[in-house]
Design a protein around this motif. Structure first.
Motif, mmCIF file in Angstrom:
data_model
loop_
_atom_site.group_PDB
_atom_site.id
_atom_site.type_symbol
_atom_site.label_atom_id
_atom_site.label_comp_id
_atom_site.label_asym_id
_atom_site.label_seq_id
_atom_site.Cartn_x
_atom_site.Cartn_y
_atom_site.Cartn_z
ATOM 1 N N CYS A 22 0.870 -1.139 0.121
ATOM 2 C CA CYS A 22 0.001 0.033 -0.144
ATOM 3 C C CYS A 22 0.937 1.285 -0.198
ATOM 4 O O CYS A 22 0.272 2.329 -0.468
ATOM 5 C CB CYS A 22 -1.028 0.087 1.310
ATOM 6 N N ARG A 23 2.141 1.132 0.476
ATOM 7 C CA ARG A 23 3.091 2.361 0.500
ATOM 8 C C ARG A 23 2.915 3.234 1.631
ATOM 9 O O ARG A 23 3.518 4.063 1.664
ATOM 10 C CB ARG A 23 3.194 2.932 -0.846
ATOM 11 N N ILE A 65 5.488 6.216 2.691
ATOM 12 C CA ILE A 65 5.019 7.677 2.702
ATOM 13 C C ILE A 65 4.726 7.971 4.354
ATOM 14 O O ILE A 65 5.088 9.339 4.440
ATOM 15 C CB ILE A 65 3.732 7.858 2.046
ATOM 16 N N MET A 86 5.054 -0.265 -10.416
ATOM 17 C CA MET A 86 4.436 0.448 -9.272
ATOM 18 C C MET A 86 5.240 0.974 -8.400
ATOM 19 O O MET A 86 5.154 2.015 -7.359
ATOM 20 C CB MET A 86 3.294 -0.532 -8.401
ATOM 21 N N ASN A 126 7.839 3.140 -7.069
ATOM 22 C CA ASN A 126 8.423 4.414 -7.165
ATOM 23 C C ASN A 126 8.352 5.122 -5.575
ATOM 24 O O ASN A 126 7.487 5.112 -5.096
ATOM 25 C CB ASN A 126 7.249 5.343 -7.893
ATOM 26 N N CYS A 141 -3.801 2.708 -4.549
ATOM 27 C CA CYS A 141 -3.810 3.037 -3.296
ATOM 28 C C CYS A 141 -3.249 4.592 -3.148
ATOM 29 O O CYS A 141 -3.768 5.224 -2.254
ATOM 30 C CB CYS A 141 -2.700 2.219 -2.653
ATOM 31 N N GLU A 142 -2.418 4.964 -4.050
ATOM 32 C CA GLU A 142 -1.701 6.378 -3.667
ATOM 33 C C GLU A 142 -2.669 7.625 -4.220
ATOM 34 O O GLU A 142 -2.375 8.654 -3.675
ATOM 35 C CB GLU A 142 -0.289 6.552 -4.492
ATOM 36 N N LEU A 181 2.519 11.579 -2.396
ATOM 37 C CA LEU A 181 1.506 10.612 -3.180
ATOM 38 C C LEU A 181 2.018 10.686 -4.652
ATOM 39 O O LEU A 181 2.028 9.411 -5.258
ATOM 40 C CB LEU A 181 0.059 11.038 -3.004
ATOM 41 N N GLN A 237 3.449 7.439 -7.097
ATOM 42 C CA GLN A 237 2.541 7.039 -8.458
ATOM 43 C C GLN A 237 2.418 8.187 -9.191
ATOM 44 O O GLN A 237 1.496 9.022 -9.343
ATOM 45 C CB GLN A 237 1.188 6.641 -7.774
#
Lengths: 251, 815
Positions: A16-17, A21, A40, A42, B696-697, B711, B715
């Motif tokens: 979900c990252r 973040i 995905m 990144n 998700c982002e 975010l 992405q």
């Protein structure tokens, strides 16, 4: 062994990252300019401004269905950090170990050493230099949060329980328990880091299928870490005693 | 949701289909993970192998738009292999009901089809009633005209070969999913479905859900812990917005918007208040007039009196036969049928299907008011790609508004939980909370109407009570109390005395005579003399996760609805380990002599249907209290497209024939006729199936998230996922820029060539599928890409008119 550790159960990670973040937000790190390079993943890699990256790899699984592996990469906070070994002479006090947690922390004194040399010493290819200044940065284990009774930001955010943090002994026990559970679903499940790191990963498959540096037994330059220690003439037990003395001095 | 988020942890088998919950409802995955820790299994069915699929015990793919074929096959499997929960089906659903001879189904059409007008006469799908006017039933489920036998017949065509040929799913995978999921038909086992827009955004969207509802009823999964039909809403408060009915066809609390052919309140109430002759049916909607009158009293206060039908004629009515849905709105806008638009907290230039038509439609407006927190493709439509500002006359007003954490109020989540939120910071500069903007605008309009002696029909405006401010500021608490409702005079109800101005304790106390007000009967019980129930934060110490003292849910804090179906006829739970409710009344001589339910708020506190000695009781009700006959609908006569689901191809399809009937697309699917409404089916120019989805982002059109640097970093750009096979065929490499084009528009995207998409074999032919996220827009970032809705078709479901953004046809080439 005292101090803290992370246990990262990748069988629960959904990429979900949130961790990636949350780390940016807690540390108020700037966002870097990225482009979609066909994944995905990144940012593509760690950087001076990115302490945590979720790495993606997809493979064809055994039953002709895909598998998609997620690896939340971060500094392993080694118990005997090779970066500390490598910098001790040229930049004393540049890398210190926090006595309470065992977190491996970089100070500005590290500037006395060439950035590439520090990066090369890391078996996991973690530290990253700032363009122009050569300062280095990486995950700090959120020591400021931990010292105040909070979980590291990435752990707090994780919705599924993939990210865990606590006393090292407890995390070792949790890791072993989780491995036993995982093995019934994933016969090739394996754990990394229990002996000499403060970040353990539970992987459902061979570590290579997650990331080149998911599990490393060999230092850059081809030397086994244990061999390297012997070369310097100290046993692991001695080193550990020595580490304790250093800690008393540091705290 | 019939259940709620935390309840998912109680499930023995979770089917995630039409959803990538791991990415798009990440917190839900906490509960999915918990269910799996407790031994529950996860099945992921998706055209694309997603993050959810990566965690599933079993994954398989299907072509977008073939969910009914897939689920129809499961229905057949359940019936053929006796996996259904017999007692539950016979006693609690309408499977035992006898259907009128006028009901028939033949070659893809139900009886009553009017080909010219493309609609059904639903009166053909009625129940046979006895002399008392109560539906006839055969609880043994043998009568050839009973629903159970008719459903067997209907889905008999959905065998593995046929389903596999049209979905592209291998037969062994179909069988595996059916076998895994149908184990939940056993008493004490529960299966749940988590679905989202992947199911709803089709011209057969409602029937997708109906198919699953049928499965859940056959397996006895409704009303039980770990079961239910669980819609994962696409926005944190869309449940709130649908509950308060900010849609053309419903009034708050899911009452109906009146039609022009209903000139009086009496006519309106008569039409929408269902009747039953069965004393065992609670027929809760029979209370309809109490709710409609209380709503009118809330709107118009003292001005609403019995003499003026409580202001019924001051509210707008729908012209009969006309719909005013989103697709209809933009169609009318494009045809210049109205001149002004409030684009309030939304971004139609990027979110609406057939976005080019929407953007073009905006150029026809005289004015637009765009209320939002950031610049976006809608407010700035006039300087978008292909627009010449000199030729556009629209005057656009951008009103900056507060974000959710800059104001106080409630959000209702997918689980119907209304949770109060506090204000954490002041909005910046001139930004105002939406409530404040509404009050200022509304009061200004009201003032103008009052001032102008020649105003035409001013009553609807000047008679509005609209007293939701305190010291000139919109007061969320005042609004919440208004929604709950008040007694408007001193009155005694159910033996309790209330004073004028008292908050109504629950909708059981609302009246049809004008003595109560409530701006939403469903929310009556949420803010009472006990306080703001939605602000409560007490976790349960033990239990199945109901957390009855954490926040508040409708109706009356009942956490799992239809829970009277979670017990047998004597009130004992089917699942002893996860009971939702249980009857614990005193027993004397084999009969209950006192009433006592424990657990969740029971779905009506009546005695169970039987005594422990097996004798039937009269002081009881069937469990599905919102249906006029008290039984759940396996046969659903109220839908626009049929009482059973049937596979039809999407309006844009890769095939010219389908195996279930000679109807290709749904015979009642909605399409539009302007020069910008183009549909290309079975067209070699657009050979690839395309779907849209989320990540998700980013969120929705990215209007908030594209401006958030962290975010965007994770992405950054619009991408299109395609299989390695298609990449090889088109000479496209991973990471290369490509153009994706439909009959309506095109976008540039980064190609993500992946093993997670694989070509389908559909009726012997190779069919490729691709997909893109719809989070991007030209405003920002400049290299991010534009909206995937430039590709999607303005084709709608006949019940809801939701656009078919999840299955349409495209072409692709290197940029």
């Amino acid at each position: 062994m005292s101090g803290k550790a992370f246990f990262i159960d990748t069988t629960l990670c959904t990429a979900c990252r949130g961790c990636q973040i949350a780390c940016k937000q807690w540390n108020q790190l700037p966002a870097t300019k990225t482009h979609n390079w066909g994944s995905m993943q990144n940012p593509k890699d760690l950087s001076f401004d990115t302490y945590k990256v979720v790495r993606f790899q997809e493979h064809m699984g055994s039953n002709n269905k895909p598998v998609w592996y997620f690896f939340p990469d971060q500094c392993r906070h080694c118990v005997e950090p090779p970066c500390l070994e490598a910098s001790e002479d040229d930049a004393p006090g540049g890398i210190i170990i926090d006595s309470q947690t065992g977190a491996v922390l970089y100070t500005d004194k590290l500037k006395k050493m060439k950035a590439e040399d520090v990066i090369e010493s890391c078996p996991f290819n973690i530290p990253r230099a700032q363009k122009g200044t050569g300062y280095l940065s990486k995950c700090t284990m959120c020591v400021d949060r931990v010292h105040n009774g909070l979980l590291p930001a990435c752990v707090k955010t994780c919705p599924t329980g993939a990210m865990n943090f606590g006393d090292r002994d407890k995390m070792v026990a949790l890791a072993k328990d989780s491995l036993a559970t995982a093995k019934s679903r994933f016969p090739k499940a394996t754990l990394t880091g229990l002996e000499d790191l403060r970040v353990f990963y539970l992987l459902a498959d061979e570590p290579k299928k997650y990331y080149t540096y998911a599990k490393v037994d060999v230092l850059p330059g081809g030397m086994d870490r244990k061999m390297a220690m012997r070369k310097i003439g100290r046993s692991l037990k001695d080193l550990s005693r020595e580490w304790q003395i250093i800690n008393k001095l540091a705290s | 949701m019939t259940n709620h988020w935390i309840d998912i942890r109680n499930s023995d088998c979770i089917l995630i289909m039409g959803s990538n919950a791991a990415s798009n409802h990440p917190i839900s995955f906490k509960w999915v993970t918990e269910a799996m820790k407790r031994g529950g299994k996860l099945i992921s069915v998706d055209p694309r192998f997603t993050q959810t699929s990566s965690k599933a015990d079993f994954y398989t793919a299907l072509r977008s738009g073939t969910d009914i074929a897939f689920l129809g096959g499961m229905i057949k499997y359940i019936l053929d292999n006796n996996k259904y929960f017999k007692e539950y089906v016979a006693e609690y659903t309408n499977a035992a009901f006898i259907i009128a001879d006028s009901y028939d189904f033949n070659d893809g059409l139900f009886s009553g089809y009017d080909a010219e007008n493309r609609k059904y006469d639903k009166s053909k799908w009625g129940f046979v009633k006895d002399e008392k006017g109560i539906p006839k039933k055969d609880r043994t489920l043998q009568d050839p005209r009973c629903v159970f036998q008719l459903i067997k017949k209907h889905y008999s065509r959905y065998n593995l070969d046929t389903v596999s040929a049209i979905t592209g799913t291998p037969k062994e995978d179909l069988a595996k999913v059916y076998e895994m999921y149908s184990t939940t038909g056993q008493q004490g086992k529960a299966g749940t479905i988590m679905y989202a827009m992947g199911w709803t955004q089709h011209t057969v969207g409602v029937q997708n859900i109906r198919s699953m509802a049928i499965i859940q009823l056959l397996l006895g999964n409704m009303g039980v812990a770990g079961g239910g039909v669980n819609a994962l809403r696409g926005e944190s408060n869309v449940q709130g917005s649908t509950d308060h009915c900010i849609l053309f066809h419903i009034w708050p609390g899911y009452l109906k918007t009146p039609k022009a052919s209903l000139p009086t309140l009496a006519a309106y109430n008569k039409k929408y208040t269902p009747k039953t002759n069965d004393p065992l049916s609670a027929n809760w909607w029979g209370n309809y007039p109490k709710y409609s009158v209380s709503l009118l009293k809330s709107f118009f206060g003292d001005k609403a009196t019995k003499a003026n039908d409580f202001g019924y004629n001051w509210l707008p009515k729908l012209d009969d036969g006309v719909t005013y849905s989103w697709l209809d709105l933009f169609d009318a806008m494009y045809k210049e049928e109205f001149k002004g638009l409030f684009a309030w907290g939304m971004n139609p230039a990027a979110s609406g299907a057939n976005a080019n038509k929407n953007r073009e439609a905006m150029t026809k407006l005289d004015w637009m008011v765009n209320v939002n927190i950031f610049d976006n493709e809608t407010g700035s439509f006039w300087k978008g790609p292909g627009m010449d500002p000199k030729k556009i006359k629209t005057e656009v007003f951008m009103l900056p508004c507060a974000v959710s954490v800059e104001k106080e109020g409630s959000i209702t989540n997918s689980g119907r939980w209304m949770q109060w939120r506090y204000k954490a910071a002041n909005p910046p500069a001139e930004a105002l909370p939406d409530g404040q903007i509404l009050m200022k605008l509304g009061k200004a309009v009201q003032y103008l109407y009052k001032k102008d002696k020649n105003a035409v029909f001013p009553e609807p405006i000047v008679n509005l009570k609209w007293d939701y401010s305190t010291h000139g500021e919109f007061d969320a608490h005042k609004m919440a109390k208004e929604i709950n409702g008040y007694f408007l005079k001193d009155i005694t109800v159910k033996g309790k005395k209330f004073k004028k101005g008292d908050l109504v304790p629950s909708f059981a106390y609302l009246q049809a005579d004008g003595s109560t007000s409530s701006a939403n009967w469903l929310y009556c019980n949420s803010y009472t003399s006990k306080g703001n129930m939605s602000a409560r934060r007490k976790r349960e110490k033990s239990g199945i996760g109901l957390n009855p003292e954490w926040a508040w849910c409708w109706p009356v804090n009942r956490r799992i609805i239809y829970n009277r179906a979670s017990v047998d006829k004597t009130g004992k739970p089917w699942d002893k380990e996860h009971p939702v409710i249980e009857f614990k009344g005193k027993v004397e001589n084999g009969k209950y002599v006192s009433k006592k339910w424990v657990g969740d708020v029971p779905d009506g506190g009546w005695y169970p249907m039987q005594n422990p000695d097996g004798s039937d009781r009269k002081d009881t009700k069937y469990p599905f209290i919102m249906k006029p006959e008290g039984h759940a609908h396996v046969f659903g006569p109220g839908r626009a497209d049929g009482p059973f689901s049937e596979h039809y191809e999407p309006v844009e399809s890769p095939v010219s024939k389908q195996p279930f009937s000679s109807q290709l697309a749904s015979p009642v699917a909605v399409t539009y006729g302007t020069n910008m409404d183009i549909y290309k089916s079975d067209d070699p120019k657009y050979p690839y199936v395309c779907s849209t989805y989320r990540v998700c982002e980013h969120w929705q059109t990215g209007i908030m998230t594209r401006w958030q640097p962290w975010l965007l970093e994770a992405q950054p750009q619009l991408f299109v996922e395609l299989s390695k096979e298609l990449g090889a065929k088109l000479g496209i490499k991973n990471g290369e820029k490509v153009i994706v084009e439909s009959a309506r528009g095109k976008v540039e995207a980064v190609a993500m060539v992946t093993i997670r998409f694989r070509p389908f074999t559909i009726q012997g032919k190779t069919v490729h599928q691709v997909g893109l996220p719809w989070h991007f827009g030209w405003v920002h970032p400049k290299d991010g890409g534009d909206s995937a809705n430039l590709l999607t078709p303005s084709a709608g479901d006949p019940n809801t008119r939701i656009p078919e953004t999840k299955a349409f046809m495209v072409n692709m080439r290197k940029a």
